[in-house]
Structure formats: structure tokens, C-alpha cells
Design a protein around this motif. Structure first.
Motif, PDB file in Angstrom:
ATOM      1  N   SER A   1      -6.022   3.379 -11.199  1.00  0.00           N
ATOM      2  CA  SER A   1      -4.950   2.391 -11.248  1.00  0.00           C
ATOM      3  C   SER A   1      -4.994   1.625 -12.568  1.00  0.00           C
ATOM      4  O   SER A   1      -5.914   0.853 -12.817  1.00  0.00           O
ATOM      5  CB  SER A   1      -5.105   1.419 -10.081  1.00  0.00           C
ATOM      6  OG  SER A   1      -4.122   0.424 -10.143  1.00  0.00           O
ATOM      7  N   LEU A   2      -3.993   1.875 -13.412  1.00  0.00           N
ATOM      8  CA  LEU A   2      -3.838   1.135 -14.656  1.00  0.00           C
ATOM      9  C   LEU A   2      -2.468   0.466 -14.627  1.00  0.00           C
ATOM     10  O   LEU A   2      -1.531   0.987 -14.030  1.00  0.00           O
ATOM     11  CB  LEU A   2      -3.927   2.078 -15.861  1.00  0.00           C
ATOM     12  CG  LEU A   2      -5.297   2.677 -16.151  1.00  0.00           C
ATOM     13  CD1 LEU A   2      -5.193   3.674 -17.296  1.00  0.00           C
ATOM     14  CD2 LEU A   2      -6.302   1.611 -16.479  1.00  0.00           C
ATOM     15  N   PRO A   3      -2.319  -0.696 -15.274  1.00  0.00           N
ATOM     16  CA  PRO A   3      -1.032  -1.395 -15.249  1.00  0.00           C
ATOM     17  C   PRO A   3       0.088  -0.544 -15.846  1.00  0.00           C
ATOM     18  O   PRO A   3      -0.045  -0.002 -16.935  1.00  0.00           O
ATOM     19  CB  PRO A   3      -1.274  -2.643 -16.098  1.00  0.00           C
ATOM     20  CG  PRO A   3      -2.727  -2.743 -16.292  1.00  0.00           C
ATOM     21  CD  PRO A   3      -3.327  -1.410 -16.050  1.00  0.00           C
ATOM     22  N   ALA A   4       1.164  -0.433 -15.106  1.00  0.00           N
ATOM     23  CA  ALA A   4       2.309   0.351 -15.563  1.00  0.00           C
ATOM     24  C   ALA A   4       3.424  -0.590 -16.007  1.00  0.00           C
ATOM     25  O   ALA A   4       3.740  -1.553 -15.329  1.00  0.00           O
ATOM     26  CB  ALA A   4       2.804   1.268 -14.454  1.00  0.00           C
ATOM     27  N   GLY A   5       3.991  -0.285 -17.153  1.00  0.00           N
ATOM     28  CA  GLY A   5       5.122  -1.039 -17.665  1.00  0.00           C
ATOM     29  C   GLY A   5       6.340  -0.146 -17.727  1.00  0.00           C
ATOM     30  O   GLY A   5       6.369   0.937 -17.125  1.00  0.00           O
TER      31      GLY A   5
END
Length: 161
Positions: free
Chosen positions: A150-154
Motif C-alpha cells: 500500500s503506497l499513497p495513490a494520487g
């Protein structure tokens, strides 16, 4: 040097002594945290504690070696530091921290890449920002899609399938 010449007294290298203290503190924190960790009896002989203790031991040895070198004055002379590269790198870190949740991993990390490159004297920002974003987008894709982390998605990350 002849017998009649006085030996010049060298001052210990303060920066190296500070680094030695930091290394020793990190080793101490690792040892302290490992002593707090509860390990099942099956894993007590060789388990998750072996590697952190090895790292702590290596840090202690590095700390001792750094102290000895600092007291001997055997570190090479350092150039006077420039604040501009540090300001660029810290600005990149701040930009990443502030933009990670809103702009996403690729844009935030791309800016960190570009600002760090600028701090090291590489390329103009108009060139390094897109390069950094492309590399960070590739890293995001590998970790988020390939490894299911889980990595921040933009906005850019949401365009990818």
C-alpha cells in the motif's frame, strides 16, 4: 621530525566524536528494543533477534573506531560546507511529506528526486522533475501492483490499470 622540534598537539575532531556518539546511541536503542521484544521459546536460539544484535555490534565497533580516529586526528580535512545543497534536499523532503497524501507517491517522490538532484548540482528542475516522476511512478507500480503493498495513490497513479 628531530628531537628538538616540539610535537604539535592536535585537537580531537569534534564532528567525528559527535558521529561516534550517534552511532553508539543507535546501537544502544537497537539493543534496548531487542531486549523488550518477546520471542517465542522455539525461536530464542536463532531467530529474529540475531541480525539486529549483529547490526548493533557492528555499530558499536564503528563507534569505537571513529572515536580512535577522532582522537588521533586521522580524518582528512573537510571542505567548508555549503548550505544551499542542504536547503534543496530538506525542501525536497518537506515537499514529499506535504504532498504525499494529496498528490500521491509519484509526484511527491519525483519532487524529492528533483530537489535532491538540484542540491547535488545536477540538471535544471524543468528536466529533473519529470524524470523523477517517471522513476517514482515505475517504483510505485512495482510495489503497489506487483508486490501488493500500500503506497499513497494520487491522480497519476489512478490512471494506471
Amino acid at each position: 621530525m628531530s628531537i628538538s622540534e616540539p610535537k604539535l598537539a592536535r585537537r580531537p575532531d569534534g564532528a567525528a566524536l559527535f558521529i561516534a556518539v550517534i552511532l553508539a546511541v543507535i546501537a544502544g536503542v537497537i539493543i534496548w528494543q531487542m531486549n523488550l521484544m518477546r520471542v517465542p521459546p522455539v525461536q530464542q536460539r536463532v531467530g529474529p533477534t540475531v541480525f539486529p544484535y549483529a547490526i548493533a555490534g557492528a555499530l558499536i565497533l564503528l563507534s569505537i573506531g571513529t572515536v580512535v580516529s577522532a582522537l588521533r586526528g586521522s580524518f582528512p580535512a573537510r571542505e567548508k560546507g555549503s548550505m544551499a545543497p542542504m536547503v534543496w534536499i530538506v525542501a525536497g523532503l518537506l515537499a514529499q511529506i506535504l504532498l504525499l497524501s494529496t498528490a500521491g507517491f509519484a509526484v511527491a517522490t519525483g519532487l524529492l528526486f528533483a530537489f535532491t538532484a538540484k542540491g547535488f548540482g545536477r540538471g535544471p528542475l524543468w528536466q529533473t522533475i519529470p524524470i523523477g516522476i517517471v522513476f517514482a511512478l515505475l517504483v510505485w507500480f512495482i510495489f503497489a501492483r506487483g508486490l501488493q503493498l500500500s503506497l499513497p495513490a494520487g491522480p497519476l497513479e489512478r490512471l494506471l490499470p
